[in-house]
Design a protein around this motif. Structure first.
Motif, PDB file in Angstrom:
ATOM      1  N   ALA A 111       0.843  -1.197   0.000  1.00 29.75           N
ATOM      2  CA  ALA A 111       0.000   0.000   0.000  1.00 29.75           C
ATOM      3  C   ALA A 111       0.875   1.244   0.000  1.00 29.75           C
ATOM      4  CB  ALA A 111      -0.909  -0.001   1.225  1.00 29.75           C
ATOM      5  N   HIS A 112       0.494   2.223  -0.804  1.00 24.64           N
ATOM      6  CA  HIS A 112       1.248   3.474  -0.897  1.00 24.64           C
ATOM      7  C   HIS A 112       0.254   4.612  -0.727  1.00 24.64           C
ATOM      8  CE1 HIS A 112       4.562   6.098  -1.884  1.00 24.64           C
ATOM      9  NE2 HIS A 112       3.815   6.704  -2.771  1.00 24.64           N
ATOM     10  N   ILE A 113       0.392   5.333   0.366  1.00 24.76           N
ATOM     11  CA  ILE A 113      -0.584   6.358   0.705  1.00 24.76           C
ATOM     12  C   ILE A 113       0.024   7.720   0.425  1.00 24.76           C
ATOM     13  CG2 ILE A 113      -2.012   7.300   2.552  1.00 24.76           C
ATOM     14  CD1 ILE A 113      -1.907   4.609   3.894  1.00 24.76           C
ATOM     15  N   ARG A 114      -0.613   8.455  -0.425  1.00 19.98           N
ATOM     16  CA  ARG A 114      -0.145   9.804  -0.770  1.00 19.98           C
ATOM     17  C   ARG A 114      -0.824  10.875   0.082  1.00 19.98           C
ATOM     18  NH1 ARG A 114       4.665  10.725  -2.985  1.00 19.98           N
ATOM     19  NH2 ARG A 114       5.077   9.283  -4.697  1.00 19.98           N
ATOM     20  N   ILE A 117      -4.764  10.083   5.785  1.00 18.13           N
ATOM     21  CA  ILE A 117      -5.903   9.203   5.981  1.00 18.13           C
ATOM     22  C   ILE A 117      -7.034   9.977   6.630  1.00 18.13           C
ATOM     23  CG2 ILE A 117      -6.690   7.082   7.086  1.00 18.13           C
ATOM     24  CD1 ILE A 117      -4.678   6.688   4.884  1.00 18.13           C
ATOM     25  N   ARG A 118      -8.167   9.929   6.005  1.00 16.37           N
ATOM     26  CA  ARG A 118      -9.352  10.595   6.532  1.00 16.37           C
ATOM     27  C   ARG A 118     -10.495   9.592   6.631  1.00 16.37           C
ATOM     28  NH1 ARG A 118      -7.814  14.816   2.963  1.00 16.37           N
ATOM     29  NH2 ARG A 118      -7.290  16.731   4.031  1.00 16.37           N
ATOM     30  N   TRP A 471     -13.397   1.216  13.039  1.00 17.29           N
ATOM     31  CA  TRP A 471     -13.125   0.181  12.033  1.00 17.29           C
ATOM     32  C   TRP A 471     -13.883   0.467  10.744  1.00 17.29           C
ATOM     33  CZ3 TRP A 471      -9.996  -4.238  12.454  1.00 17.29           C
ATOM     34  CH2 TRP A 471     -10.159  -5.197  11.463  1.00 17.29           C
ATOM     35  N   GLN A 472     -15.154   0.802  10.857  1.00 14.04           N
ATOM     36  CA  GLN A 472     -15.967   1.072   9.673  1.00 14.04           C
ATOM     37  C   GLN A 472     -15.590   2.401   9.025  1.00 14.04           C
ATOM     38  OE1 GLN A 472     -20.026   0.830  10.991  1.00 14.04           O
ATOM     39  NE2 GLN A 472     -20.002  -1.395  11.209  1.00 14.04           N
ATOM     40  N   SER A 473     -15.243   3.407   9.823  1.00 16.76           N
ATOM     41  CA  SER A 473     -14.918   4.724   9.259  1.00 16.76           C
ATOM     42  C   SER A 473     -13.642   4.692   8.434  1.00 16.76           C
ATOM     43  CB  SER A 473     -14.777   5.752  10.392  1.00 16.76           C
ATOM     44  OG  SER A 473     -13.625   5.485  11.175  1.00 16.76           O
ATOM     45  N   GLN A 474     -12.753   3.749   8.691  1.00 16.29           N
ATOM     46  CA  GLN A 474     -11.513   3.634   7.931  1.00 16.29           C
ATOM     47  C   GLN A 474     -11.622   2.678   6.754  1.00 16.29           C
ATOM     48  OE1 GLN A 474      -8.999   5.738   8.671  1.00 16.29           O
ATOM     49  NE2 GLN A 474     -10.466   6.486  10.182  1.00 16.29           N
ATOM     50  N   GLY A 475     -12.825   2.220   6.450  1.00 16.49           N
ATOM     51  CA  GLY A 475     -13.010   1.333   5.305  1.00 16.49           C
ATOM     52  C   GLY A 475     -12.899  -0.136   5.628  1.00 16.49           C
ATOM     53  N   GLY A 476     -13.093  -0.504   6.891  1.00 21.25           N
ATOM     54  CA  GLY A 476     -13.052  -1.913   7.261  1.00 21.25           C
ATOM     55  C   GLY A 476     -11.639  -2.470   7.267  1.00 21.25           C
ATOM     56  N   ARG A 477     -11.552  -3.767   7.033  1.00 23.48           N
ATOM     57  CA  ARG A 477     -10.260  -4.457   7.115  1.00 23.48           C
ATOM     58  C   ARG A 477      -9.254  -3.901   6.104  1.00 23.48           C
ATOM     59  NH1 ARG A 477      -8.041  -9.597   8.252  1.00 23.48           N
ATOM     60  NH2 ARG A 477      -5.809  -9.395   7.806  1.00 23.48           N
ATOM     61  N   GLN A 478      -9.716  -3.563   4.915  1.00 24.88           N
ATOM     62  CA  GLN A 478      -8.801  -3.062   3.888  1.00 24.88           C
ATOM     63  C   GLN A 478      -8.169  -1.736   4.300  1.00 24.88           C
ATOM     64  OE1 GLN A 478     -10.642  -2.601   0.072  1.00 24.88           O
ATOM     65  NE2 GLN A 478      -8.736  -2.129  -0.991  1.00 24.88           N
ATOM     66  N   GLY A 479      -8.965  -0.826   4.844  1.00 25.36           N
ATOM     67  CA  GLY A 479      -8.421   0.462   5.277  1.00 25.36           C
ATOM     68  C   GLY A 479      -7.512   0.331   6.478  1.00 25.36           C
ATOM     69  N   ILE A 484      -1.823  -0.051   9.053  1.00 25.06           N
ATOM     70  CA  ILE A 484      -0.826  -0.903   9.704  1.00 25.06           C
ATOM     71  C   ILE A 484       0.381  -1.098   8.792  1.00 25.06           C
ATOM     72  CG2 ILE A 484      -0.429  -3.165  10.749  1.00 25.06           C
ATOM     73  CD1 ILE A 484      -3.346  -3.266  11.475  1.00 25.06           C
ATOM     74  N   ASP A 485       0.179  -1.099   7.474  1.00 27.37           N
ATOM     75  CA  ASP A 485       1.305  -1.188   6.543  1.00 27.37           C
ATOM     76  C   ASP A 485       2.307  -0.066   6.794  1.00 27.37           C
ATOM     77  OD1 ASP A 485       0.426  -3.445   5.296  1.00 27.37           O
ATOM     78  OD2 ASP A 485      -0.549  -2.411   3.639  1.00 27.37           O
ATOM     79  N   VAL A 486       1.792   1.149   6.987  1.00 32.70           N
ATOM     80  CA  VAL A 486       2.666   2.299   7.216  1.00 32.70           C
ATOM     81  C   VAL A 486       3.422   2.133   8.531  1.00 32.70           C
ATOM     82  CG1 VAL A 486       2.728   4.797   7.506  1.00 32.70           C
ATOM     83  CG2 VAL A 486       1.135   3.779   5.867  1.00 32.70           C
ATOM     84  N   ILE A 487       2.726   1.702   9.579  1.00 30.69           N
ATOM     85  CA  ILE A 487       3.371   1.522  10.879  1.00 30.69           C
ATOM     86  C   ILE A 487       4.437   0.428  10.797  1.00 30.69           C
ATOM     87  CG2 ILE A 487       2.993   0.931  13.298  1.00 30.69           C
ATOM     88  CD1 ILE A 487       1.827   3.607  12.511  1.00 30.69           C
ATOM     89  N   GLU A 488       4.163  -0.644  10.084  1.00 30.99           N
ATOM     90  CA  GLU A 488       5.136  -1.738   9.973  1.00 30.99           C
ATOM     91  C   GLU A 488       6.388  -1.303   9.224  1.00 30.99           C
ATOM     92  OE1 GLU A 488       2.897  -6.036  10.229  1.00 30.99           O
ATOM     93  OE2 GLU A 488       3.099  -5.083   8.266  1.00 30.99           O
TER      94      GLU A 488
END
Length: 510
Positions: A111-114, A117-118, A471-479, A484-488
């Motif tokens: 995942a690459h976030i530009r 996150i909102r 959980w739901q506001s961030q798009g569920g499991r995918q969001g 977590i990708d960024v934190i890792e």
């Protein structure tokens, strides 16, 4: 014996076929119909028996998986020296069914976030045509923010001051104002044991913030600081027995601070803090308020009156240190082994280990408003607050830049409280703020062990899953996976930094 039976069966088949050829055409048809009927009777009976057997096996399979959501202790036995926090993890489940989260061993595409996150935009709730006049007068005004703004500035303001008394509103609008379903908590716990990193106070505070009935709202102005919107909830706690009751003018019972939806990292910061074992943030959950921010989920943080020794009119219990004084205090190892520093040492009241915990926490979330509020350690964007207000001009004299938001409780001046955790998830690995780690020579063993164990994702998923609204506001499991990708990735960079600079990993009980 076997060969004789085979010859006997073959002879019978030959006789039947020869007789069948000699029969009339009508008899052939009659025999064919009988064979078809026998076949049709035999096949459905066998198929039904197999389906019944398969259903029995499915039921047995389900019975084998009726365990709780958290499998942190497979034997179900507590150690003899179980402390109060472990005992408090036995909670009453808020959900009856069981949900499992499966972990992927490897993502197909990183995942690459530009952008920052909102929360996912929600459709506006249709409101009644006739609205009570008291609602219009007492409705707080949400702060107007440009959708392109990605920084996490907390410049929130509301139109009306004073109280918004929910009990004074007409009964017609009661269901409209109360956005929480009393029969279903948004804090979902499926087993009798919550994750062990949560204390009994954490669980109690989370449930209050998410589910308590709102009695009134108050807005407090603090001079140049952003105003606070505080809600008071209905609770069974005895106000007279609560600590700091002298400040009941701010909150008469148990309260929470409502932030803007763009400050949603407060919730993630709380869960990350507990998973790493730092325990320095205030409990935070995500919650919807019909009259605020068009019903979008807002982070709600637990109110702690001990952070305001002289009330909201004065500043918080803040430590005033410049960057140069902070670096000298790190070398002095202030209050290490409970040794009082010399008067001329320049030490503050904060224990030496607290700076290591703060640096690790801020680096993973890239929070710069404490140790690097002038953005001297990375390349900010033009729309960032430090660049927009020209704070980077002070980087030429870094030693005289004051640290910000270094907060402690009134009754505990040795330990920090991490507040206003405005993190950024849109910084690449080549633009991380390493200035946050400057001067740090030790890191806490418990937090680093979580990063090395490769179970950070699993624990964060289990922890964040409790807050259904977030959980739901961030798009569920995918969001959540993207966060977590960024934190890792930052955790890997931090571990590489630790090895390269020979930083010690020690136990920090203080």
């Amino acid at each position: 014996m076997g060969k004789s039976r085979i010859h006997w069966l073959c002879s019978i088949l030959l006789k039947l076929t020869s007789n069948f050829r000699r029969c009339f055409h009508s008899k052939k048809i009659f025999l064919f119909v009988i064979i078809c009927l026998v076949y049709l009777f035999f096949v459905p009976s066998q198929f039904g028996h197999s389906q019944q057997h398969r259903g029995r096996r499915t039921d047995e399979y389900k019975d084998l998986h009726t365990h709780g959501f958290y499998h942190l202790d497979t034997h179900g036995a507590l150690p003899d020296s179980a402390d109060l926090q472990t005992v408090a993890n036995f909670v009453v489940p808020t959900r009856s069914n069981v949900v499992y989260i499966t972990l992927k061993s490897k993502r197909l595409k990183p995942a690459h976030i530009r952008g920052t996150i909102r929360p996912k935009l929600r459709k506006k709730v249709k409101r009644p045509k006739r609205i009570n006049q008291s609602v219009r007068q007492n409705k707080p005004r949400t702060s107007e923010r440009d959708t392109s703004q990605t920084n996490f500035a907390s410049e929130t303001s509301w139109k009306e001051t004073g109280d918004v008394d929910y009990n004074s509103l007409s009964a017609i609008h009661n269901s409209y104002l109360n956005t929480v379903d009393s029969q279903m908590s948004s804090i979902r716990i499926y087993s009798e044991r919550a994750p062990p990193w949560f204390s009994a106070h954490d669980l109690k505070s989370m449930r209050f913030l998410a589910d308590a009935k709102v009695l009134r709202m108050k807005e407090f102005f603090r001079g140049d600081a952003p105003s606070l919107l505080i809600f008071e909830g209905e609770t069974s706690a005895n106000v007279a027995n609560q600590k700091h009751s002298k400040r009941r003018d701010v909150c008469g019972g148990q309260c929470g601070i409502i932030y803007s939806p763009v400050d949603n990292t407060e919730v993630l910061a709380f869960h990350l803090d507990r998973v790493l074992g730092l325990n320095r943030t205030l409990p935070a959950v995500s919650r919807k308020f019909s009259l605020l921010h068009d019903g979008q989920p807002c982070p709600v943080v637990s109110w702690d009156a001990s952070l305001y020794p002289e009330g909201l009119a004065a500043t918080m219990a803040t430590v005033r240190l410049t960057w140069g004084e902070y670096q000298r205090a790190l070398k002095q190892r202030c209050w290490h082994k409970n040794i009082s520093p010399k008067p001329d040492s320049g030490c503050s009241t904060i224990h030496h280990y607290e700076w290591s915990k703060l640096a690790l926490f801020d680096f993973l979330l890239q929070i710069h408003n404490r140790l690097d509020k002038s953005c001297c350690g990375f390349r900010p964007r033009q729309e960032d607050e430090c660049a927009e207000h020209g704070h980077r001009a002070a980087c030429g004299d870094q030693n005289n830049i004051y640290l910000g938001n270094v907060i402690h409780r009134e009754y505990d001046s040795r330990h920090l409280v991490f507040t206003n955790n405005k993190g950024f998830f849109d910084r690449n690995e080549d633009n991380l703020d390493f200035r946050l780690l400057e001067g740090i020579k030790e890191f806490p063993e418990q937090a680093v062990s979580v990063l090395k164990s490769r179970k950070l994702r699993e624990k964060l998923l289990q922890s964040l899953f409790l807050d259904e609204m977030y959980w739901q506001s961030q798009g569920g499991r995918q969001g959540i996976d993207k966060l977590i990708d960024v934190i890792e990735r930052r955790a890997k960079v931090l571990l590489t930094y630790i090895n390269a600079h020979g930083i010690k990993i020690i136990t920090m009980d203080s």
